[in-house]
Scaffold this motif. Sequence first.
Motif, short mmCIF file in Angstrom:
data_model
loop_
_atom_site.label_atom_id
_atom_site.label_comp_id
_atom_site.label_asym_id
_atom_site.label_seq_id
_atom_site.Cartn_x
_atom_site.Cartn_y
_atom_site.Cartn_z
N SER A 1 0.84 -1.18 0.00
CA SER A 1 0.00 0.00 0.00
C SER A 1 0.88 1.24 0.00
O SER A 1 2.03 1.19 0.43
CB SER A 1 -0.89 0.01 1.25
OG SER A 1 -1.61 1.21 1.34
N ASP A 2 0.29 2.35 -0.46
CA ASP A 2 1.03 3.62 -0.36
C ASP A 2 0.74 4.30 0.98
O ASP A 2 1.19 5.40 1.22
CB ASP A 2 0.74 4.54 -1.54
CG ASP A 2 -0.73 4.71 -1.84
OD1 ASP A 2 -1.56 4.27 -1.03
OD2 ASP A 2 -1.06 5.28 -2.89
N ALA A 3 -0.01 3.63 1.84
CA ALA A 3 -0.25 4.10 3.20
C ALA A 3 0.09 2.95 4.15
O ALA A 3 1.11 2.29 3.97
CB ALA A 3 -1.69 4.59 3.37
N THR A 4 -0.74 2.66 5.13
CA THR A 4 -0.39 1.69 6.16
C THR A 4 -0.55 0.23 5.75
O THR A 4 -0.06 -0.65 6.42
CB THR A 4 -1.25 1.90 7.42
OG1 THR A 4 -2.61 1.62 7.09
CG2 THR A 4 -1.09 3.31 7.96
N ASP A 5 -1.26 -0.06 4.72
CA ASP A 5 -1.61 -1.38 4.18
C ASP A 5 -2.62 -2.13 5.04
O ASP A 5 -2.86 -3.31 4.86
CB ASP A 5 -0.41 -2.23 3.80
CG ASP A 5 0.32 -2.95 4.91
OD1 ASP A 5 -0.16 -3.00 6.04
OD2 ASP A 5 1.41 -3.47 4.62
N ALA A 6 -3.27 -1.43 5.97
CA ALA A 6 -4.27 -2.06 6.84
C ALA A 6 -5.46 -2.58 6.03
O ALA A 6 -5.98 -3.66 6.32
CB ALA A 6 -4.74 -1.09 7.91
#
Length: 114
Positions: A7-12
């Motif tokens: 992910s380009d963020a947290t991948d949650a």
Amino acid sequence: MVEPVSSDATDATAEAVVTSTLVQFGRTNVRVQRYPYTRTVDQVREILDGVTDGPAVVVFTFVSSDLSDAMVELGHARGLTVVDLLGPLMNLFADALHSRFLISPPAVRRRGPS
């Protein structure tokens, strides 16, 4: 089987979808490898270069179409199955709302007292 989640963020989000899916199969021999904060095509290459243990399904949630395109193209070139969880849904909403989505991932908001 290795399951890269990126992910380009947290991948949650990607991890939650993959985990929910795997639960439906009971015990599986799947190792989920997380790659949060993926921001460059070079990082996408590094992730894909690390997939060496047999079959893999690469799951990702990128806001950036450049990163999404790179993951799909480079993944397919390596013979991998690649799943974009966010892009198709974002495109449907963009059409339905007659709007464009943000190019950069939103800031992660923390819950609790400020």
